[in-house]
Design a protein around this motif. Structure first.
Motif, PDB file in Angstrom:
ATOM      1  N   SER A 174      39.152  54.646  50.931  1.00 56.73           N
ATOM      2  CA  SER A 174      40.359  53.921  50.528  1.00 56.73           C
ATOM      3  C   SER A 174      40.885  53.171  51.741  1.00 56.73           C
ATOM      4  N   THR A 175      41.139  51.862  51.549  1.00 54.91           N
ATOM      5  CA  THR A 175      41.581  51.052  52.681  1.00 54.91           C
ATOM      6  C   THR A 175      43.081  50.836  52.656  1.00 54.91           C
ATOM      7  N   ILE A 176      43.601  50.329  53.764  1.00 55.13           N
ATOM      8  CA  ILE A 176      45.036  50.058  53.872  1.00 55.13           C
ATOM      9  C   ILE A 176      45.449  48.895  52.981  1.00 55.13           C
ATOM     10  N   TRP A 177      44.480  48.171  52.402  1.00 53.10           N
ATOM     11  CA  TRP A 177      44.783  47.034  51.510  1.00 53.10           C
ATOM     12  C   TRP A 177      44.764  47.439  50.045  1.00 53.10           C
ATOM     13  N   GLY A 178      44.618  48.731  49.758  1.00 58.34           N
ATOM     14  CA  GLY A 178      44.623  49.180  48.375  1.00 58.34           C
ATOM     15  C   GLY A 178      43.267  49.059  47.698  1.00 58.34           C
ATOM     16  N   GLU A 179      42.229  48.923  48.476  1.00 58.47           N
ATOM     17  CA  GLU A 179      40.883  48.752  47.950  1.00 58.47           C
ATOM     18  C   GLU A 179      40.140  50.081  48.039  1.00 58.47           C
ATOM     19  N   ASP A 180      39.364  50.418  47.007  1.00 54.94           N
ATOM     20  CA  ASP A 180      38.479  51.582  47.039  1.00 54.94           C
ATOM     21  C   ASP A 180      37.050  51.073  47.090  1.00 54.94           C
ATOM     22  N   VAL A 181      36.302  51.522  48.086  1.00 60.15           N
ATOM     23  CA  VAL A 181      34.906  51.105  48.237  1.00 60.15           C
ATOM     24  C   VAL A 181      34.037  52.347  48.196  1.00 60.15           C
ATOM     25  N   GLU A 182      33.049  52.325  47.299  1.00 61.64           N
ATOM     26  CA  GLU A 182      32.096  53.423  47.226  1.00 61.64           C
ATOM     27  C   GLU A 182      30.739  52.926  47.680  1.00 61.64           C
ATOM     28  N   GLY A 183      29.985  53.797  48.295  1.00 63.64           N
ATOM     29  CA  GLY A 183      28.644  53.414  48.680  1.00 63.64           C
ATOM     30  C   GLY A 183      27.948  54.515  49.460  1.00 63.64           C
ATOM     31  N   TYR A 184      26.663  54.287  49.691  1.00 62.31           N
ATOM     32  CA  TYR A 184      25.863  55.218  50.478  1.00 62.31           C
ATOM     33  C   TYR A 184      26.138  54.984  51.957  1.00 62.31           C
ATOM     34  N   SER A 213      36.475  48.180  43.723  1.00 62.78           N
ATOM     35  CA  SER A 213      37.682  48.296  42.911  1.00 62.78           C
ATOM     36  C   SER A 213      38.868  47.833  43.747  1.00 62.78           C
ATOM     37  N   SER A 214      39.596  46.857  43.205  1.00 66.10           N
ATOM     38  CA  SER A 214      40.734  46.350  43.952  1.00 66.10           C
ATOM     39  C   SER A 214      41.849  45.987  42.987  1.00 66.10           C
ATOM     40  N   SER A 215      43.068  46.228  43.419  1.00 63.61           N
ATOM     41  CA  SER A 215      44.218  45.851  42.604  1.00 63.61           C
ATOM     42  C   SER A 215      44.792  44.523  43.080  1.00 63.61           C
ATOM     43  N   SER A 216      44.151  43.900  44.053  1.00 62.04           N
ATOM     44  CA  SER A 216      44.698  42.695  44.661  1.00 62.04           C
ATOM     45  C   SER A 216      43.847  41.463  44.367  1.00 62.04           C
ATOM     46  N   PRO A 217      44.436  40.421  43.759  1.00 62.00           N
ATOM     47  CA  PRO A 217      43.695  39.172  43.562  1.00 62.00           C
ATOM     48  C   PRO A 217      43.279  38.530  44.883  1.00 62.00           C
ATOM     49  N   ILE A 218      44.021  38.803  45.958  1.00 62.28           N
ATOM     50  CA  ILE A 218      43.663  38.254  47.269  1.00 62.28           C
ATOM     51  C   ILE A 218      42.324  38.845  47.711  1.00 62.28           C
ATOM     52  N   LEU A 219      42.167  40.175  47.589  1.00 61.76           N
ATOM     53  CA  LEU A 219      40.894  40.802  47.953  1.00 61.76           C
ATOM     54  C   LEU A 219      39.774  40.320  47.052  1.00 61.76           C
ATOM     55  N   GLU A 220      40.059  40.139  45.752  1.00 64.06           N
ATOM     56  CA  GLU A 220      39.040  39.629  44.837  1.00 64.06           C
ATOM     57  C   GLU A 220      38.594  38.237  45.261  1.00 64.06           C
ATOM     58  N   ALA A 221      39.522  37.435  45.795  1.00 60.72           N
ATOM     59  CA  ALA A 221      39.168  36.092  46.250  1.00 60.72           C
ATOM     60  C   ALA A 221      38.266  36.146  47.476  1.00 60.72           C
ATOM     61  N   LEU A 222      38.475  37.137  48.347  1.00 58.64           N
ATOM     62  CA  LEU A 222      37.697  37.229  49.577  1.00 58.64           C
ATOM     63  C   LEU A 222      36.319  37.835  49.368  1.00 58.64           C
ATOM     64  N   TYR A 223      36.227  38.823  48.484  1.00 57.69           N
ATOM     65  CA  TYR A 223      34.966  39.522  48.285  1.00 57.69           C
ATOM     66  C   TYR A 223      34.415  39.222  46.910  1.00 57.69           C
ATOM     67  N   LYS A 224      33.454  38.337  46.855  1.00 54.34           N
ATOM     68  CA  LYS A 224      32.816  38.018  45.581  1.00 54.34           C
ATOM     69  C   LYS A 224      31.951  39.201  45.179  1.00 54.34           C
ATOM     70  N   PRO A 225      32.163  39.767  43.980  1.00 53.41           N
ATOM     71  CA  PRO A 225      31.367  40.927  43.596  1.00 53.41           C
ATOM     72  C   PRO A 225      29.903  40.555  43.415  1.00 53.41           C
ATOM     73  N   ALA A 226      29.027  41.484  43.756  1.00 50.96           N
ATOM     74  CA  ALA A 226      27.601  41.267  43.556  1.00 50.96           C
ATOM     75  C   ALA A 226      27.288  41.327  42.066  1.00 50.96           C
ATOM     76  N   LYS A 227      26.188  40.713  41.679  1.00 52.40           N
ATOM     77  CA  LYS A 227      25.757  40.796  40.289  1.00 52.40           C
ATOM     78  C   LYS A 227      25.273  42.210  40.023  1.00 52.40           C
ATOM     79  N   LEU A 228      25.268  42.600  38.754  1.00 51.09           N
ATOM     80  CA  LEU A 228      24.863  43.939  38.361  1.00 51.09           C
ATOM     81  C   LEU A 228      23.474  44.244  38.911  1.00 51.09           C
ATOM     82  N   GLY A 229      23.346  45.381  39.566  1.00 50.91           N
ATOM     83  CA  GLY A 229      22.065  45.793  40.114  1.00 50.91           C
ATOM     84  C   GLY A 229      21.842  45.352  41.547  1.00 50.91           C
ATOM     85  N   GLU A 230      22.669  44.448  42.065  1.00 48.28           N
ATOM     86  CA  GLU A 230      22.516  44.011  43.452  1.00 48.28           C
ATOM     87  C   GLU A 230      23.149  45.027  44.391  1.00 48.28           C
TER      88      GLU A 230
END
Length: 198
Positions: A17-27, A48-65
C-alpha cells in the motif's frame, strides 16, 4: 517505522500500500538497495487505485501481460506477504517458471536501469494527460480514452481524441471533428462511458 524487505523470499507474492492510496500486488523480484526501492513483477489485474491521477500515470497492462514495477520504499505505507514463495502451489509455480523464466536469474542491473529509464520516461509523457483543476469524473473519462486511443491530449479545457475535439460539458453532442467515422466512434464510446441511452 521503515519497512523491512530483507527477509522476504524472492518470488513471494506481496501486496504493498502506497502513500498515494494505491495497492500494488506482485511477485517480489529484488531489492535495489542503492536506490532504496523494491521491484515487483505484477500482472494487469494486480493494479488498484482510487485516484484518476494515478490511473493517468500508470497505463494498465493488457490481460495476461506482466511488468516490472519499481516502488520506492519511502512511498510504501505497509505491505503484506499474501503467499510466501514456499506456499505458492505447484501449478502456479510451474506457470510462473514458464511465463517468467528470467526471475530465477540474478538481476541484470543494466536491463533494470533501461527498464526504469523507460518507465520514468513513460510516466513523464503521461503527466501531460493530467488536467489541473478538472473534476475526478472528467479526468477518469479522459483516462478511459487514453487507454483506448493512442493520440489523446488536452487543448485548453477540450479533450482532443484522435483529432476529435470534445468540449465541456463533455457530452456526445460536444464532439466535433473529422473524419465522420472517427467522430461517430468516439460519440458512441462516450455514450457508453456516460451510460446514456443510444
Amino acid at each position: 517505522m521503515e519497512n523491512d524487505f530483507s527477509k522476504i523470499q524472492q518470488k513471494s507474492y506481496l501486496r504493498c500500500s502506497t502513500i498515494w492510496g494505491e495497492d500494488v500486488e506482485g511477485y517480489f523480484y529484488a531489492i535495489d538497495e542503492e536506490n532504496n526501492q523494491i521491484i515487483l513483477e505484477n500482472e494487469s489485474i494486480s493494479f488498484s487505485s482510487s485516484s484518476p491521477i494515478l490511473e493517468a500515470l500508470y497505463k494498465p497492462a493488457k490481460l495476461g501481460e506482466h511488468s516490472l514495477r519499481f516502488l520506492s520504499c519511502s512511498a510504501i505505507k505497509g505491505f503484506m506477504v499474501l503467499r510466501s514463495s514456499s506456499e505458492i502451489e505447484t501449478k502456479e509455480r510451474l506457470r510462473f517458471e514458464r511465463e517468467l523464466p528470467y526471475v530465477y536469474d540474478a538481476p541484470d542491473d543494466e536491463a533494470l536501469k533501461r527498464k526504469e529509464k523507460t518507465a520514468i520516461q513513460t510516466i513523464r509523457e503521461r503527466q501531460n494527460h493530467i488536467k489541473p483543476g478538472i473534476s475526478e469524473e472528467i479526468q477518469s473519462l479522459f483516462n478511459h480514452f487514453c487507454n483506448m486511443y493512442p493520440d489523446c491530449h488536452w487543448e485548453g479545457d477540450s479533450m482532443i481524441i484522435m483529432g476529435i475535439r470534445i468540449e465541456p460539458p463533455y457530452q456526445p453532442e460536444s464532439c466535433k471533428g473529422e473524419p465522420e467515422v472517427t467522430l461517430e466512434r468516439i460519440r458512441k464510446n462516450l455514450k457508453q462511458k456516460l451510460r446514456l441511452p443510444s
